[in-house]
Every structure is written in structure tokens, then in C-alpha cells.
Write an enzyme that holds these catalytic residues in place. Structure first.
Site, PDB file in Angstrom:
ATOM      1  N   GLN A 150      63.240  93.051  28.804  1.00  0.00           N
ATOM      2  CA  GLN A 150      62.569  92.020  29.596  1.00  0.00           C
ATOM      3  C   GLN A 150      62.422  92.488  31.041  1.00  0.00           C
ATOM      4  OE1 GLN A 150      64.506  88.053  30.291  1.00  0.00           O
ATOM      5  NE2 GLN A 150      62.749  87.344  29.104  1.00  0.00           N
ATOM      6  N   ARG A 153      63.517  86.670  25.683  1.00  0.00           N
ATOM      7  CA  ARG A 153      64.713  85.822  25.758  1.00  0.00           C
ATOM      8  C   ARG A 153      64.372  84.467  26.332  1.00  0.00           C
ATOM      9  NH1 ARG A 153      68.242  84.883  29.896  1.00  0.00           N
ATOM     10  NH2 ARG A 153      67.519  86.632  31.147  1.00  0.00           N
ATOM     11  N   PHE A 170      64.177  74.391  31.555  1.00  0.00           N
ATOM     12  CA  PHE A 170      63.843  75.797  31.756  1.00  0.00           C
ATOM     13  C   PHE A 170      62.594  76.036  30.922  1.00  0.00           C
ATOM     14  CE2 PHE A 170      66.971  79.303  33.165  1.00  0.00           C
ATOM     15  CZ  PHE A 170      67.056  78.743  34.419  1.00  0.00           C
ATOM     16  N   GLU A 200      63.198  83.059  39.911  1.00  0.00           N
ATOM     17  CA  GLU A 200      61.933  82.431  39.538  1.00  0.00           C
ATOM     18  C   GLU A 200      61.829  81.008  40.053  1.00  0.00           C
ATOM     19  OE1 GLU A 200      60.072  84.148  35.623  1.00  0.00           O
ATOM     20  OE2 GLU A 200      62.145  83.626  35.280  1.00  0.00           O
ATOM     21  N   LEU A 239      66.879  90.683  42.287  1.00  0.00           N
ATOM     22  CA  LEU A 239      66.026  89.562  41.892  1.00  0.00           C
ATOM     23  C   LEU A 239      65.765  88.548  42.996  1.00  0.00           C
ATOM     24  CD1 LEU A 239      66.986  88.363  38.317  1.00  0.00           C
ATOM     25  CD2 LEU A 239      65.291  90.029  39.029  1.00  0.00           C
ATOM     26  N   HIS A 254      65.105  93.898  33.663  1.00  0.00           N
ATOM     27  CA  HIS A 254      66.046  92.794  33.876  1.00  0.00           C
ATOM     28  C   HIS A 254      67.053  92.589  32.747  1.00  0.00           C
ATOM     29  CE1 HIS A 254      67.677  89.005  35.133  1.00  0.00           C
ATOM     30  NE2 HIS A 254      67.086  88.311  34.175  1.00  0.00           N
ATOM     31  N   HIS A 279      61.503  91.320  34.689  1.00  0.00           N
ATOM     32  CA  HIS A 279      61.412  90.126  35.539  1.00  0.00           C
ATOM     33  C   HIS A 279      60.290  90.365  36.550  1.00  0.00           C
ATOM     34  CE1 HIS A 279      62.604  87.001  38.366  1.00  0.00           C
ATOM     35  NE2 HIS A 279      63.506  86.567  37.511  1.00  0.00           N
ATOM     36  N   ARG A 312      57.310  84.575  32.010  1.00  0.00           N
ATOM     37  CA  ARG A 312      57.881  85.725  32.707  1.00  0.00           C
ATOM     38  C   ARG A 312      57.145  87.011  32.324  1.00  0.00           C
ATOM     39  NH1 ARG A 312      64.329  86.510  32.477  1.00  0.00           N
ATOM     40  NH2 ARG A 312      64.251  84.870  34.033  1.00  0.00           N
TER      41      ARG A 312
END
Length: 575
Positions: free
Chosen positions: A235, A385, A121, A254, A251, A350, A237, A285
Site C-alpha cells: 500500500q 487494507r 473510516f 489523511e 506521513l 506505507h 500512502h 488511498r
């Protein structure tokens, strides 16, 4: 006259998503009486929407990984606002979190030799994200529900908690009502665990669904005497769909960018060339969200105020194998085939990275007997995050808080109660039900979402934040004149009225803290203060009484700080 029910339990868990269920499971395994309540069905909790994966330095793919490196990556990605003690607890406890899930029967993706698969990730030095397809959160939720049922954990699915009950500064239970028939519930409990999510629903576009993440945990905690930490750190997104209106913000994973999706504006330009020419669509992000927001704001967005995300150049097989959930989502909600058509997206609120102030090791609040976990709490994520950390956080601290609450309950010599606190909680509901005001609760909620989107979205400035606070003041005045109308469908209107109170408190905390953070750091972009300010490498703690105060962050241990090096992102999606 509404029916009233009275229940007693050792520990009450508010919220039946992953964090709440994990805490309830721990308590049940310890032989402690526990009741879990939620305002929506347990199988439909927000946790089920998490797609990407769950972090733990298992070393199944990269043997050189370690909990220390996981901690270092988390702290670096937090822009130095995460609490190193909380980070260490999660990184060290992550492996046991995975083992617990395996013990409960979780189906992880595995290599041919049986090892748990782990993938990269963004901003992780090694492959440490375990997963189950692109529905990891759903599989975790199913696993926890199944384990809770095996342990006969008592769960009330349609209960809305309106107030925590406090006497002499200590928790002694909660009051609420059934959203279907209005039955009042008085629950006596030695300890209460808040696991009712964050506050991202107070923006117009959000990945949260209707009536979840409206700031419930925050209001309940603050009214009981607790404080909030870093409420301004939200955050956004980069890729939420914009229509139909009732699901705006849903969403698009990603993974669509990670597999080679291309971002363009209304002029057909690949606009990431302007913002991150090296990484393009694989950028972070927060940077992609800011880039898309800027394109839209400067008039290069679509007619609907969005940008385009295109995967149609990929083969149909790749899309169906690697992006099945994206394909299904867009087909179900828009009847569009992403193998042939572009997706219209815009940044969406998000994740709440701040939350209720908790002790870094135990997640106890400053109110004896009250704990907070998951997205309701704070300390782990700072200003950005690390992808995959939210799911492991709920497992690690769900276990720890279950143990802490059990010990607290066992250590009580007696439980203080207050008939006046109970009467106040009951009267609060009855007065709302009797109100004949003309203000519409839903309309006021929309006003909050509009003002937060306009004045406290991806990009903020002093003038806008002050304008937002002025508008919020007007909404607060109008709130005193709302009308509540239970109908054949139940008492949802009453629930919305309390959601509104939670949203107003969350909006005020966010705006006031965002005003105080006069810098740009991670997810928090101030156009009038475009640089990070070393003096603001602090947490901002908010309460209605004291406003915003600064809290120093402990020093990062040297062994972890040495590992906080740049992570190569070549060919990897950065999250």
C-alpha cells in the site's frame, strides 16, 4: 573474541511492537515462560506511528453494525484477495480485542455518557473505528508496554536476530547479537513468534523510519523453510513529505484531506478533477496515490517531484483541534506553519499487505513451532487494507498465536537441537565481522531502494520489473564483498548487513510476484495490464526454490457476501 550468552525459554517473540507485545502478554497471562526481543526500544516501535484508529463492530454509535458487516467491508476492500476465514476471525474477535485493551487501562475517546466513541473510516458502512485522538497506535503501544511490565515479561531491547534455528524441519530457537556491544545470544525456545514487521523500507520514500521494516521477518521465515504470500501487494500512502531527505516519506495524515485539504499540481490545478471528479480529495488511498504519481511523472509536479497539499484556507482553530499532529510534524521537521503554507508531498510506501504464509485460523507457518503475526503475516488485507484493520489484527492474532504457541510448547515431548545449526549461525556473524570487503552496506541498501522506487513503485510494467530484477542480480553479486566495521557507536554496521540480506530477499519476492500478477487490482497497478483479471483472483505464494505459485482463495460465506454492497462515501474520507 565476542562474548556469548545462552538463554532458554518456552516461547521467543521477535519484535516488540503491538503484535509481539500482545502475544507476549497472552503467554505471560497463561503462565508460560516468554522472552520478547527487539532491535529498537519497545517504546519506539512502529506501532506507535499509527494515527487513525482501531476497528471493531461495537455498535456504540451505529447499533446496526455487526461483525458480519465488518467482514464484508474488509473483503470488498481487499479486491477479493483476502482469506475469508482470516477476515472472519478478526471481525469476530475484534470486540474482545478492544475489551482486552480496556482491561489493560487504555484511554479511548468517549462520548459524554461513557460509550467508546467510534468514527467513520473510508469504505466502512458504519462508524466502527475507535480512537485516542490522532495518536491511537502510540496509546496502544504504551498500554501494552505497561501491561507487559506488570506481568514481568522479559524484554531485550537491543537484540538483533540473525537466524532461526531449525533441526529436522522444526524450530528450536534463534541466534542473534546485541547491537551495542556485539554479544552473541543463543536462545533455545520451543516456539518462535515472528512479529518484526513488513518490507516497506526497501523503497526510497516510506512511512517507516530508518532501519525498520527491512523485511527481517520475511528472511528469517524463508531461511527457516517458510514461504511468502502476496509480497507484491504494497500500500502506497498518497501523502509523504519529501524533505529533509533523512525523513522523506514521513506521513501527513489523511485527516488533512478529510478536513478539507486541497491537492494541486505545480500549475495550480486541482488535479483530482481528472481522476475522481465526484469524490475529489476524498477518493480512495490507492487512487489518490496513483493520481499524484501520474501528475509528477507527466511533468506537472513541483521541482522536487511532488504535489501540493494545502490546508491553509482552514481556520487556525480547526487545524489545531483536528490536525495537531500534522501541524507538529511539519513544524518540527521543516519549520513550516501549515496554517499559512502549503505542504509538498508525494506517494510513500506505507504497508506490506502480504507477508509470511500462515494458516488462516492459527497463524502457524509451514515450519512446526514458527508463527507470524501483524505486518509480518498475510491473509487479512488482500490488495487494499481497510483503514483501521491493522491495529485490531495485531490484538486478535496476538492473543490467538500466544495461545497456539503455548499449546505447542506444552505438547512437545522433547526439543530437537542441532549443534551444527548453532555453529552455522555463529559462523555467519563471525565471517561478516572478519570480512574486509570494499562494498559499502549503506550504498547497496540505497541501490535497492532506488531500483524498487523506479521499477516497482506505484505504477509497474513488464519491462520495468525485468530491469529491476537485472539490477537486483548485480546487487546480489556485490553483496558477497561487503565490509563490516564495528565502531565506538556499536555494531550497527553488522545489523545493516543483515538488513541488506533481508531487503534483497524481499525485493526479489516482490519483483517476481509483481511480474506474475499481470493485472491491475487495488494497490497493484500494471500500466501494461490496466484491467483486473478474474483468473488472477488468487494469492501468489513465493519461495526461493519454487518461485511464484498460485493459491486458490476459499469462497466467501453467503451471509457475508450478501452484505458486500457499495458503501456510500458522501462527505467521508475514503481510505
Amino acid at each position: 573474541m565476542r562474548k556469548q550468552q545462552q538463554i532458554s525459554t518456552s516461547v521467543l517473540v521477535i519484535g516488540t511492537g503491538g503484535s509481539g507485545l500482545r502475544a507476549a502478554i497472552e503467554l505471560a497471562e497463561l503462565g508460560v515462560d516468554v522472552l520478547a526481543v527487539g532491535k529498537r526500544p519497545r517504546n519506539d516501535a512502529h506501532t506507535a506511528l499509527a494515527a487513525g484508529g482501531i476497528n471493531a463492530a461495537l455498535g456504540t454509535m451505529d447499533e446496526e453494525d455487526s461483525w458480519q458487516q465488518h467482514a464484508a467491508d474488509t473483503l470488498k476492500e481487499s479486491y477479493l484477495l483476502a482469506d475469508p476465514r482470516t477476515v472472519q476471525v478478526v471481525a469476530q474477535g475484534a470486540q474482545q480485542g478492544i475489551e482486552d485493551l480496556e482491561r489493560y487501562g487504555m484511554n479511548f475517546a468517549r462520548e459524554e455518557d461513557g460509550r467508546i466513541s467510534q468514527r467513520f473510516f473510508g469504505a466502512h458502512k458504519f462508524r466502527r473505528t475507535a480512537f485516542a485522538g490522532d495518536y491511537t497506535g502510540l496509546e496502544i503501544q504504551r498500554t501494552l508496554v505497561r501491561r507487559a511490565e506488570q506481568l514481568n515479561v522479559s524484554i531485550l531491547d537491543t537484540m538483533y536476530v540473525t537466524r532461526l534455528l531449525v533441526e529436522d524441519g522444526k524450530i528450536f530457537g534463534a541466534y542473534g547479537f546485541d547491537v551495542n556491544d556485539g554479544t552473541g545470544y543463543l536462545i533455545y525456545a520451543d516456539a518462535v513468534i515472528l512479529a518484526a514487521g513488513g518490507h516497506t523500507r526497501i523503497w526510497r520514500r516510506t512511512s517507516s523510519r530508518r532501519d525498520e521494516n527491512t523485511g527481517d521477518s520475511w528472511r528469517l521465515a524463508v531461511e527457516a523453510g517458510a514461504r511468502l504470500r502476496d509480497p507484491e501487494l504494497v500500500q502506497f500512502h498518497p501523502s509523504g513529505i519529501i524533505e529533509p531527505e533523512n525523513v522523506a516519506g514521513t506521513l501527513i495524515s489523511e485527516a488533512a484531506r478529510g478536513e478539507g485539504g486541497i491537492l494541486t499540481n505545480a500549475l495550480g490545478e486541482r488535479f483530482m478533477e481528472r481522476y475522481d471528479p465526484q469524490r475529489m480529495e476524498l477518493s480512495t488511498r490507492d487512487r489518490v496515490a496513483l493520481a499524484a504519481y501520474t501528475e509528477i511523472r507527466e511533468g506537472r509536479g513541483t521541482e522536487n517531484g511532488a504535489v501540493w497539499l494545502d490546508v491553509s484556507h482552514l481556520s487556525r482553530n480547526v487545524i489545531m483541534e483536528r490536525l495537531p499532529r500534522v501541524y507538529q510534524t511539519v513544524m518540527e521537521l521543516q519549520m513550516r506553519d501549515i496554517t499559512e503554507q502549503k505542504m509538498e508531498i508525494a506517494p510513500t510506501a506505507h504497508y506490506s499487505m502480504g507477508g509470511v504464509w500462515v494458516d488462516p485460523l492459527t497463524h502457524a507457518t509451514e515450519v512446526p513451532g514458527l508463527y507470524a503475526i501483524g505486518e509480518a503475516s498475510s491473509g487479512l488485507h488482500g490488495a487494499n487494507r481497510l483503514g483501521g484493520n491493522s491495529l485490531i489484527e495485531l490484538l486478535v492474532f496476538g492473543r490467538i498465536v500466544g495461545q497456539e504457541a503455548a499449546n505447542y510448547s506444552r505438547g512437545l515431548a522433547s526439543q530437537p537441537r542441532s549443534s551444527s545449526a548453532v555453529a552455522q549461525a555463529q559462523a555467519e556473524v563471525d565471517e561478516l565481522l572478519a570480512s574486509q570487503g570494499h562494498e559499502n552496506v549503506r550504498a547497496l541498501q540505497r541501490s535497492i531502494r532506488d531500483l524498487m522506487t523506479e521499477h516497482a513503485g506505484v505504477l509497474r510494467d513488464e519491462e520495468g520489473l525485468l530491469a529491476g530484477l537485472a539490477k537486483l542480480g548485480v546487487i546480489e553479486q556485490r553483496m558477497s564483498n561487503v565490509g563490516i566495521h564495528p565502531d565506538i557507536a556499536g555494531f550497527q554496521d553488522l545489523a545493516h548487513a543483515f538488513d541488506l540480506r533481508s531487503s534483497v530477499l524481499a525485493a526479489r519476492a516482490t519483483l517476481e510476484a509483481a511480474l506474475e500478477r499481470r493485472e491491475t487490482r487495488g494497490c497493484h497497478n500494471r500500466s501494461d495490464y490496466p484491467q483486473a483479471d478474474p483468473a488472477l483472483q488468487v494469492n501468489l505464494v513465493w519461495s526461493p526454490k519454487d518461485g511464484v505459485v498460485r493459491e486458490e482463495i476459499p469462497q466467501i460465506p453467503e451471509q457475508i457476501e450478501q452484505l458486500m454492497t457499495e458503501v456510500s462515501q458522501e462527505g467521508k474520507l475514503v481510505e
